[in-house]
Motif scaffolding. Structure first.
Motif, mmCIF file in Angstrom:
data_model
loop_
_atom_site.group_PDB
_atom_site.id
_atom_site.type_symbol
_atom_site.label_atom_id
_atom_site.label_comp_id
_atom_site.label_asym_id
_atom_site.label_seq_id
_atom_site.Cartn_x
_atom_site.Cartn_y
_atom_site.Cartn_z
ATOM 1 N N GLN A 30 20.427 -34.728 -20.744
ATOM 2 C CA GLN A 30 21.670 -34.203 -20.172
ATOM 3 C C GLN A 30 22.508 -33.495 -21.238
ATOM 4 O O GLN A 30 23.262 -32.567 -20.944
ATOM 5 N N MET A 31 22.332 -33.932 -22.495
ATOM 6 C CA MET A 31 23.084 -33.329 -23.578
ATOM 7 C C MET A 31 22.595 -31.918 -23.880
ATOM 8 O O MET A 31 23.323 -31.114 -24.447
ATOM 9 N N LEU A 32 21.361 -31.608 -23.513
ATOM 10 C CA LEU A 32 20.849 -30.247 -23.709
ATOM 11 C C LEU A 32 21.652 -29.258 -22.876
ATOM 12 O O LEU A 32 22.094 -28.218 -23.373
ATOM 13 N N THR A 33 21.828 -29.576 -21.616
ATOM 14 C CA THR A 33 22.586 -28.688 -20.737
ATOM 15 C C THR A 33 24.030 -28.569 -21.206
ATOM 16 O O THR A 33 24.607 -27.474 -21.236
ATOM 17 N N TRP A 34 24.614 -29.711 -21.579
ATOM 18 C CA TRP A 34 26.000 -29.689 -22.074
ATOM 19 C C TRP A 34 26.137 -28.792 -23.307
ATOM 20 O O TRP A 34 27.053 -27.978 -23.393
ATOM 21 N N ALA A 35 25.203 -28.934 -24.248
ATOM 22 C CA ALA A 35 25.279 -28.154 -25.491
ATOM 23 C C ALA A 35 25.129 -26.667 -25.218
ATOM 24 O O ALA A 35 25.850 -25.838 -25.790
ATOM 25 N N VAL A 52 11.653 -19.302 -26.509
ATOM 26 C CA VAL A 52 10.898 -19.826 -25.372
ATOM 27 C C VAL A 52 11.284 -19.053 -24.114
ATOM 28 O O VAL A 52 12.241 -18.278 -24.116
ATOM 29 N N THR A 53 10.543 -19.298 -23.048
ATOM 30 C CA THR A 53 10.856 -18.662 -21.766
ATOM 31 C C THR A 53 12.000 -19.412 -21.090
ATOM 32 O O THR A 53 12.301 -20.570 -21.423
ATOM 33 N N ILE A 54 12.620 -18.749 -20.128
ATOM 34 C CA ILE A 54 13.678 -19.409 -19.357
ATOM 35 C C ILE A 54 13.106 -20.624 -18.625
ATOM 36 O O ILE A 54 13.754 -21.674 -18.527
ATOM 37 N N GLU A 55 11.863 -20.488 -18.153
ATOM 38 C CA GLU A 55 11.234 -21.579 -17.412
ATOM 39 C C GLU A 55 11.070 -22.821 -18.295
ATOM 40 O O GLU A 55 11.324 -23.946 -17.854
ATOM 41 N N ARG A 56 10.662 -22.601 -19.555
ATOM 42 C CA ARG A 56 10.497 -23.743 -20.464
ATOM 43 C C ARG A 56 11.858 -24.365 -20.783
ATOM 44 O O ARG A 56 11.984 -25.590 -20.846
ATOM 45 N N LEU A 57 12.846 -23.514 -20.987
ATOM 46 C CA LEU A 57 14.187 -24.025 -21.276
ATOM 47 C C LEU A 57 14.689 -24.888 -20.118
ATOM 48 O O LEU A 57 15.233 -25.984 -20.330
ATOM 49 N N GLN A 58 14.492 -24.398 -18.910
ATOM 50 C CA GLN A 58 14.916 -25.169 -17.735
ATOM 51 C C GLN A 58 14.138 -26.474 -17.618
ATOM 52 O O GLN A 58 14.703 -27.510 -17.258
ATOM 53 N N ALA A 59 12.847 -26.417 -17.951
ATOM 54 C CA ALA A 59 12.006 -27.626 -17.882
ATOM 55 C C ALA A 59 12.465 -28.666 -18.906
ATOM 56 O O ALA A 59 12.441 -29.871 -18.631
ATOM 57 N N TRP A 60 12.890 -28.205 -20.083
ATOM 58 C CA TRP A 60 13.442 -29.140 -21.077
ATOM 59 C C TRP A 60 14.682 -29.840 -20.523
ATOM 60 O O TRP A 60 14.841 -31.046 -20.668
ATOM 61 N N GLU A 61 15.548 -29.061 -19.908
ATOM 62 C CA GLU A 61 16.838 -29.594 -19.487
ATOM 63 C C GLU A 61 16.735 -30.558 -18.306
ATOM 64 O O GLU A 61 17.614 -31.396 -18.131
ATOM 65 N N VAL A 62 15.679 -30.446 -17.517
ATOM 66 C CA VAL A 62 15.519 -31.382 -16.394
ATOM 67 C C VAL A 62 14.499 -32.470 -16.713
ATOM 68 O O VAL A 62 14.240 -33.353 -15.895
ATOM 69 N N GLY A 63 13.919 -32.430 -17.917
ATOM 70 C CA GLY A 63 12.989 -33.464 -18.350
ATOM 71 C C GLY A 63 11.572 -33.298 -17.881
ATOM 72 O O GLY A 63 10.765 -34.236 -17.978
ATOM 73 N N GLU A 64 11.206 -32.121 -17.365
ATOM 74 C CA GLU A 64 9.839 -31.904 -16.896
ATOM 75 C C GLU A 64 8.879 -31.665 -18.049
ATOM 76 O O GLU A 64 7.670 -31.917 -17.923
#
Length: 396
Positions: A30-35, A52-64
Protein backbone atom coordinates in the motif's frame (compact mmCIF):
# COMPACT_ATOMS: atom_id res chain seq x y z
CA UNK A 1 46.59 -19.48 -0.42
CA UNK A 2 45.94 -15.91 0.71
CA UNK A 3 45.14 -14.92 -2.86
CA UNK A 4 42.73 -17.86 -3.20
CA UNK A 5 41.01 -16.91 0.03
CA UNK A 6 40.61 -13.33 -1.22
CA UNK A 7 39.06 -14.50 -4.47
CA UNK A 8 36.68 -16.83 -2.63
CA UNK A 9 35.66 -14.06 -0.22
CA UNK A 10 35.01 -11.75 -3.17
CA UNK A 11 32.86 -14.33 -4.96
CA UNK A 12 30.95 -15.09 -1.74
CA UNK A 13 30.19 -11.42 -1.13
CA UNK A 14 29.15 -11.02 -4.76
CA UNK A 15 26.65 -13.88 -4.41
CA UNK A 16 25.25 -12.42 -1.18
CA UNK A 17 24.98 -9.02 -2.82
CA UNK A 18 23.14 -10.49 -5.80
CA UNK A 19 20.79 -12.51 -3.61
CA UNK A 20 19.99 -9.42 -1.58
CA UNK A 21 18.87 -7.51 -4.62
CA UNK A 22 17.04 -10.47 -6.19
CA UNK A 23 15.22 -11.32 -2.95
CA UNK A 24 11.64 -10.21 -2.63
CA UNK A 25 11.28 -7.07 -0.56
CA UNK A 26 8.75 -7.64 2.21
CA UNK A 27 7.35 -4.15 2.02
CA UNK A 28 3.84 -2.86 2.58
CA UNK A 29 2.52 -2.69 -0.99
CA UNK A 30 0.00 0.00 0.00
CA UNK A 31 2.97 2.27 0.62
CA UNK A 32 3.98 1.93 -3.04
CA UNK A 33 0.81 3.63 -4.21
CA UNK A 34 1.10 6.27 -1.49
CA UNK A 35 4.71 7.06 -2.43
CA UNK A 36 3.94 7.33 -6.15
CA UNK A 37 0.89 9.52 -5.63
CA UNK A 38 2.82 11.68 -3.14
CA UNK A 39 5.47 12.32 -5.80
CA UNK A 40 2.86 13.85 -8.09
CA UNK A 41 4.39 12.02 -11.08
CA UNK A 42 1.82 10.53 -13.51
CA UNK A 43 1.83 6.72 -13.62
CA UNK A 44 3.17 6.41 -17.22
CA UNK A 45 6.11 8.70 -16.45
CA UNK A 46 6.77 7.00 -13.11
CA UNK A 47 6.84 3.59 -14.80
CA UNK A 48 9.34 4.93 -17.34
CA UNK A 49 11.54 6.29 -14.53
CA UNK A 50 11.55 2.84 -12.91
CA UNK A 51 12.33 1.17 -16.24
CA UNK A 52 9.18 -0.99 -16.26
CA UNK A 53 5.84 -1.12 -18.05
CA UNK A 54 2.71 0.45 -16.61
CA UNK A 55 1.29 -3.06 -16.28
CA UNK A 56 4.21 -4.19 -14.11
CA UNK A 57 3.99 -1.06 -11.99
CA UNK A 58 0.29 -1.67 -11.42
CA UNK A 59 0.97 -5.33 -10.61
CA UNK A 60 3.52 -4.28 -7.97
CA UNK A 61 1.05 -1.92 -6.35
CA UNK A 62 -1.73 -4.50 -6.06
CA UNK A 63 0.62 -7.32 -5.02
CA UNK A 64 0.21 -9.48 -8.13
CA UNK A 65 3.96 -9.42 -8.81
CA UNK A 66 6.76 -9.39 -6.23
CA UNK A 67 9.16 -6.48 -6.13
CA UNK A 68 12.84 -7.07 -5.33
CA UNK A 69 14.95 -5.07 -2.91
CA UNK A 70 16.72 -3.40 -5.78
CA UNK A 71 13.49 -2.49 -7.51
CA UNK A 72 11.96 -1.24 -4.25
CA UNK A 73 15.00 0.93 -3.53
CA UNK A 74 14.78 2.40 -7.03
CA UNK A 75 11.03 2.92 -6.58
CA UNK A 76 11.65 4.88 -3.36
CA UNK A 77 14.39 6.96 -4.98
CA UNK A 78 12.17 7.91 -7.93
CA UNK A 79 9.32 8.77 -5.55
CA UNK A 80 11.70 10.89 -3.43
CA UNK A 81 10.91 9.10 -0.16
CA UNK A 82 13.24 7.26 2.26
CA UNK A 83 13.42 3.54 1.46
CA UNK A 84 12.31 2.71 5.02
CA UNK A 85 8.95 4.38 4.39
CA UNK A 86 7.93 1.43 2.20
CA UNK A 87 7.95 -0.84 5.28
CA UNK A 88 5.61 1.33 7.34
CA UNK A 89 2.14 0.03 8.19
CA UNK A 90 0.58 3.36 7.21
CA UNK A 91 1.76 6.62 5.62
CA UNK A 92 3.47 9.09 7.93
CA UNK A 93 1.63 12.30 8.74
CA UNK A 94 3.44 15.05 6.85
CA UNK A 95 2.73 18.60 7.92
CA UNK A 96 4.31 21.89 7.02
CA UNK A 97 6.73 23.05 9.72
CA UNK A 98 5.81 26.73 9.22
CA UNK A 99 2.39 28.43 9.12
CA UNK A 100 0.39 27.85 5.95
CA UNK A 101 -1.11 31.18 4.89
CA UNK A 102 -2.25 30.07 1.46
CA UNK A 103 -5.91 30.28 0.49
CA UNK A 104 -7.99 28.32 -1.99
CA UNK A 105 -11.62 29.39 -2.06
CA UNK A 106 -11.25 30.88 1.39
CA UNK A 107 -9.69 27.79 3.01
CA UNK A 108 -6.13 26.69 3.68
CA UNK A 109 -4.40 24.15 1.44
CA UNK A 110 -4.18 20.93 3.45
CA UNK A 111 -1.90 18.66 1.38
CA UNK A 112 1.51 20.08 0.49
CA UNK A 113 3.43 18.53 -2.38
CA UNK A 114 6.59 16.49 -1.90
CA UNK A 115 8.56 19.30 -3.54
CA UNK A 116 7.30 21.92 -1.09
CA UNK A 117 7.95 19.68 1.92
CA UNK A 118 11.46 18.82 0.74
CA UNK A 119 12.21 22.43 -0.16
CA UNK A 120 11.26 23.75 3.28
CA UNK A 121 13.25 20.94 4.90
CA UNK A 122 16.30 22.05 2.90
CA UNK A 123 15.77 25.70 3.86
CA UNK A 124 15.48 24.78 7.54
CA UNK A 125 18.72 22.81 7.31
CA UNK A 126 20.45 25.80 5.76
CA UNK A 127 18.99 28.09 8.38
CA UNK A 128 20.14 25.87 11.24
CA UNK A 129 23.66 25.67 9.85
CA UNK A 130 23.92 29.40 9.22
CA UNK A 131 22.53 30.24 12.68
CA UNK A 132 25.23 28.06 14.29
CA UNK A 133 27.85 29.59 12.00
CA UNK A 134 26.90 33.13 13.05
CA UNK A 135 26.87 32.24 16.74
CA UNK A 136 30.32 30.66 16.45
CA UNK A 137 31.52 33.95 14.98
CA UNK A 138 29.92 35.91 17.86
CA UNK A 139 27.31 37.63 15.69
CA UNK A 140 24.45 39.51 17.29
CA UNK A 141 20.78 38.65 16.61
CA UNK A 142 19.33 40.21 13.47
CA UNK A 143 17.69 43.55 14.43
CA UNK A 144 15.16 43.49 11.58
CA UNK A 145 13.18 40.42 12.67
CA UNK A 146 9.86 41.41 14.21
CA UNK A 147 11.02 45.01 14.01
CA UNK A 148 7.90 47.15 13.70
CA UNK A 149 4.15 47.31 13.70
CA UNK A 150 2.24 47.62 10.42
CA UNK A 151 1.95 51.41 10.35
CA UNK A 152 5.66 52.05 10.15
CA UNK A 153 6.85 49.14 8.03
CA UNK A 154 7.08 50.70 4.56
CA UNK A 155 8.97 53.81 5.68
CA UNK A 156 11.32 51.78 7.86
CA UNK A 157 12.01 49.20 5.15
CA UNK A 158 12.91 51.94 2.68
CA UNK A 159 15.19 53.60 5.24
CA UNK A 160 17.01 50.41 6.18
CA UNK A 161 17.39 49.31 2.55
CA UNK A 162 18.50 52.79 1.51
CA UNK A 163 16.01 53.17 -1.35
CA UNK A 164 13.55 55.89 -2.35
CA UNK A 165 9.89 55.60 -3.20
CA UNK A 166 10.81 53.92 -6.49
CA UNK A 167 13.80 53.73 -8.88
CA UNK A 168 14.54 56.77 -11.01
CA UNK A 169 15.97 54.74 -13.88
CA UNK A 170 16.59 51.21 -15.08
CA UNK A 171 14.33 48.21 -15.61
CA UNK A 172 12.33 46.44 -12.94
CA UNK A 173 14.57 43.35 -13.06
CA UNK A 174 17.55 45.57 -12.24
CA UNK A 175 15.57 46.79 -9.24
CA UNK A 176 14.85 43.18 -8.25
CA UNK A 177 18.54 42.29 -8.24
CA UNK A 178 19.44 45.49 -6.39
CA UNK A 179 16.81 44.90 -3.70
CA UNK A 180 17.99 41.30 -3.30
CA UNK A 181 21.53 42.51 -2.62
CA UNK A 182 20.32 45.17 -0.19
CA UNK A 183 18.14 42.67 1.68
CA UNK A 184 21.09 40.30 1.98
CA UNK A 185 23.22 43.15 3.32
CA UNK A 186 20.76 43.32 6.23
CA UNK A 187 21.50 39.70 7.08
CA UNK A 188 18.34 38.24 5.53
CA UNK A 189 19.09 35.23 3.33
CA UNK A 190 17.32 35.39 -0.04
CA UNK A 191 16.77 32.05 -1.79
CA UNK A 192 15.09 31.61 -5.16
CA UNK A 193 14.70 28.75 -7.63
CA UNK A 194 12.08 27.15 -9.87
CA UNK A 195 12.62 23.45 -9.20
CA UNK A 196 14.04 21.14 -6.59
CA UNK A 197 17.32 20.33 -8.26
CA UNK A 198 15.85 19.07 -11.54
CA UNK A 199 13.17 20.07 -14.04
CA UNK A 200 11.23 16.90 -13.17
CA UNK A 201 10.56 18.38 -9.72
CA UNK A 202 9.17 21.84 -10.52
CA UNK A 203 7.97 24.22 -7.82
CA UNK A 204 4.38 24.91 -8.86
CA UNK A 205 3.23 28.52 -8.67
CA UNK A 206 -0.31 27.22 -8.23
CA UNK A 207 0.85 25.83 -4.88
CA UNK A 208 2.93 28.73 -3.55
CA UNK A 209 4.73 31.89 -4.63
CA UNK A 210 7.06 32.28 -1.69
CA UNK A 211 7.61 31.88 2.02
CA UNK A 212 9.47 33.39 4.94
CA UNK A 213 11.11 31.57 7.84
CA UNK A 214 11.72 33.86 10.77
CA UNK A 215 14.80 33.37 12.95
CA UNK A 216 16.63 35.69 15.34
CA UNK A 217 19.94 35.05 13.56
CA UNK A 218 19.26 33.62 10.09
CA UNK A 219 15.91 34.78 8.66
CA UNK A 220 15.13 33.41 5.17
CA UNK A 221 12.89 34.61 2.37
CA UNK A 222 12.21 32.34 -0.58
CA UNK A 223 10.85 33.42 -3.98
CA UNK A 224 9.44 30.81 -6.35
CA UNK A 225 11.17 31.49 -9.68
CA UNK A 226 8.67 29.28 -11.45
CA UNK A 227 6.48 32.37 -11.30
CA UNK A 228 6.28 34.98 -14.05
CA UNK A 229 9.21 37.40 -14.00
CA UNK A 230 7.19 40.44 -13.00
CA UNK A 231 5.54 38.70 -10.04
CA UNK A 232 8.82 37.97 -8.27
CA UNK A 233 9.40 41.56 -7.22
CA UNK A 234 6.08 41.70 -5.38
CA UNK A 235 6.74 38.35 -3.70
CA UNK A 236 10.19 39.46 -2.56
CA UNK A 237 8.82 42.47 -0.68
CA UNK A 238 5.80 40.53 0.58
CA UNK A 239 8.07 37.93 2.18
CA UNK A 240 10.41 40.60 3.55
CA UNK A 241 7.40 42.09 5.30
CA UNK A 242 6.92 38.74 7.05
CA UNK A 243 10.45 39.09 8.44
CA UNK A 244 9.71 42.65 9.56
CA UNK A 245 6.62 41.59 11.51
CA UNK A 246 8.35 38.45 12.82
CA UNK A 247 5.89 35.90 11.44
CA UNK A 248 6.85 32.90 9.31
CA UNK A 249 4.49 31.68 6.61
CA UNK A 250 3.93 30.22 3.15
CA UNK A 251 2.16 32.52 0.69
CA UNK A 252 0.36 31.99 -2.58
CA UNK A 253 -0.04 35.68 -3.44
CA UNK A 254 -3.82 35.47 -3.41
CA UNK A 255 -5.18 39.00 -3.72
CA UNK A 256 -8.50 37.81 -2.29
CA UNK A 257 -7.11 36.50 0.99
CA UNK A 258 -8.74 37.35 4.30
CA UNK A 259 -5.81 36.20 6.44
CA UNK A 260 -4.63 39.12 8.50
CA UNK A 261 -0.90 38.59 7.93
CA UNK A 262 -1.35 38.20 4.18
CA UNK A 263 -3.55 41.29 3.85
CA UNK A 264 -0.90 43.29 5.70
CA UNK A 265 2.06 41.96 3.69
CA UNK A 266 0.19 42.48 0.41
CA UNK A 267 -0.54 46.08 1.39
CA UNK A 268 3.08 46.71 2.41
CA UNK A 269 4.45 45.27 -0.85
CA UNK A 270 2.01 47.35 -2.91
CA UNK A 271 2.84 50.61 -1.12
CA UNK A 272 6.58 49.90 -1.06
CA UNK A 273 6.75 49.30 -4.82
CA UNK A 274 4.10 51.80 -5.96
CA UNK A 275 3.14 54.61 -3.55
CA UNK A 276 -0.61 55.18 -3.50
CA UNK A 277 -0.63 58.99 -3.82
CA UNK A 278 1.75 59.11 -6.76
CA UNK A 279 0.15 56.17 -8.55
CA UNK A 280 -3.34 57.67 -8.20
CA UNK A 281 -2.24 60.96 -9.72
CA UNK A 282 -1.04 59.18 -12.88
CA UNK A 283 -3.89 56.72 -13.36
CA UNK A 284 -6.31 57.60 -16.16
CA UNK A 285 -9.80 56.27 -15.55
CA UNK A 286 -11.22 57.32 -18.91
CA UNK A 287 -9.10 55.06 -21.12
CA UNK A 288 -10.94 52.52 -23.24
CA UNK A 289 -8.73 49.74 -21.89
CA UNK A 290 -7.29 49.99 -18.40
CA UNK A 291 -4.12 48.16 -19.53
CA UNK A 292 -3.24 51.21 -21.63
CA UNK A 293 -2.17 52.86 -18.36
CA UNK A 294 0.60 50.35 -17.82
CA UNK A 295 3.33 51.41 -20.33
CA UNK A 296 3.44 54.97 -19.01
CA UNK A 297 3.33 53.83 -15.38
CA UNK A 298 6.05 51.25 -16.01
CA UNK A 299 8.29 53.95 -17.48
CA UNK A 300 7.70 56.15 -14.44
CA UNK A 301 7.88 53.69 -11.54
CA UNK A 302 10.40 51.22 -13.07
CA UNK A 303 8.55 48.24 -11.64
CA UNK A 304 6.81 45.38 -13.45
CA UNK A 305 3.37 45.70 -15.00
CA UNK A 306 2.37 42.81 -12.72
CA UNK A 307 3.10 44.99 -9.67
CA UNK A 308 1.27 47.91 -11.26
CA UNK A 309 -1.81 45.80 -11.97
CA UNK A 310 -1.73 44.57 -8.38
CA UNK A 311 -1.62 48.18 -7.17
CA UNK A 312 -4.57 49.11 -9.36
CA UNK A 313 -6.51 46.24 -7.82
CA UNK A 314 -5.73 47.30 -4.24
CA UNK A 315 -7.01 50.79 -5.03
CA UNK A 316 -10.17 49.39 -6.68
CA UNK A 317 -9.22 50.93 -10.04
CA UNK A 318 -9.81 47.53 -11.63
CA UNK A 319 -11.95 44.56 -10.60
CA UNK A 320 -10.78 41.21 -9.29
CA UNK A 321 -11.94 39.63 -12.57
CA UNK A 322 -9.94 42.11 -14.68
CA UNK A 323 -6.87 41.55 -12.56
CA UNK A 324 -7.26 37.77 -12.69
CA UNK A 325 -7.52 37.73 -16.48
CA UNK A 326 -4.47 39.96 -16.87
CA UNK A 327 -2.33 37.86 -14.53
CA UNK A 328 -3.40 34.63 -16.25
CA UNK A 329 -2.37 36.13 -19.59
CA UNK A 330 1.01 37.17 -18.19
CA UNK A 331 1.60 33.73 -16.71
CA UNK A 332 0.72 32.07 -20.02
CA UNK A 333 3.08 34.37 -21.92
CA UNK A 334 5.88 33.59 -19.49
CA UNK A 335 5.43 29.84 -19.94
CA UNK A 336 5.47 30.18 -23.73
CA UNK A 337 8.53 32.41 -23.83
CA UNK A 338 11.77 30.65 -24.60
CA UNK A 339 14.74 32.15 -22.84
CA UNK A 340 17.80 32.83 -24.92
CA UNK A 341 21.18 31.98 -23.48
CA UNK A 342 21.42 29.28 -20.84
CA UNK A 343 23.42 30.23 -17.74
CA UNK A 344 26.19 27.92 -16.58
CA UNK A 345 25.66 25.52 -13.70
CA UNK A 346 27.61 27.72 -11.30
CA UNK A 347 25.87 30.89 -12.44
CA UNK A 348 22.55 29.17 -11.74
CA UNK A 349 23.65 28.09 -8.27
CA UNK A 350 24.91 31.58 -7.53
CA UNK A 351 21.55 33.04 -8.56
CA UNK A 352 19.51 30.50 -6.61
CA UNK A 353 21.25 30.41 -3.24
CA UNK A 354 21.85 33.37 -0.97
CA UNK A 355 25.36 34.64 -1.71
CA UNK A 356 25.88 35.45 1.96
CA UNK A 357 25.06 31.86 2.81
CA UNK A 358 27.02 30.36 -0.11
CA UNK A 359 30.17 32.28 0.73
CA UNK A 360 29.99 31.16 4.36
CA UNK A 361 29.55 27.49 3.43
CA UNK A 362 32.26 27.47 0.75
CA UNK A 363 34.75 29.34 2.93
CA UNK A 364 34.22 26.93 5.82
CA UNK A 365 34.55 23.93 3.49
CA UNK A 366 37.75 25.12 1.82
CA UNK A 367 39.31 25.97 5.18
CA UNK A 368 38.61 22.48 6.50
CA UNK A 369 36.06 23.62 9.09
CA UNK A 370 33.19 21.88 7.27
CA UNK A 371 33.16 18.50 5.57
CA UNK A 372 32.94 18.79 1.80
CA UNK A 373 30.11 16.26 1.76
CA UNK A 374 28.07 18.38 4.16
CA UNK A 375 28.85 21.54 2.19
CA UNK A 376 27.67 19.80 -0.98
CA UNK A 377 24.34 18.94 0.65
CA UNK A 378 23.83 22.48 1.94
CA UNK A 379 24.55 23.91 -1.50
CA UNK A 380 22.08 21.69 -3.28
CA UNK A 381 24.51 19.23 -4.81
CA UNK A 382 27.63 21.19 -5.75
CA UNK A 383 30.17 18.36 -5.99
CA UNK A 384 33.10 18.44 -3.54
CA UNK A 385 35.65 18.55 -6.36
CA UNK A 386 33.86 21.58 -7.82
CA UNK A 387 33.89 23.62 -4.63
CA UNK A 388 36.90 25.70 -5.67
CA UNK A 389 35.28 26.46 -9.02
CA UNK A 390 32.15 27.66 -7.23
CA UNK A 391 34.31 29.77 -4.92
CA UNK A 392 35.69 31.61 -7.95
CA UNK A 393 32.16 32.24 -9.22
CA UNK A 394 31.32 33.74 -5.82
CA UNK A 395 34.41 35.91 -5.88
CA UNK A 396 36.07 34.21 -2.91
Amino acid sequence: MALLDSVQDFLFLKVIHRQRYMTKANINIQMLTWARERSGIPMPEFARKCGVTIERLQAWEVGELPITFRQAMQFAAKAHVPFGYLFLTEPPEETLPIPDLRTVEGQGVTRPSAELLDLIKLMLQRQEWYRDYLKQHFAEPNPYVGRLSAADIVADMRTQLGVGDHPERGKWDDYYRDLTQRIEALGVLVMRQNNLGHHTRPLRVEEFRGFAIVDDYAPIVFVNHGDALGARLFTLIHELCHIWIGQSGISDGNANTHRQQEVLCNAVAAEFLVPKREFSSFWQHDLAHWQDNLPMLEAHFHVSTWALARRALTLNFISQAQYGRYIAEQQALYKMRERSGTPTYFQTKKAQISQRFSKAVVSEALSGQLMLREASALLGGVKPNKMERFAKELGI
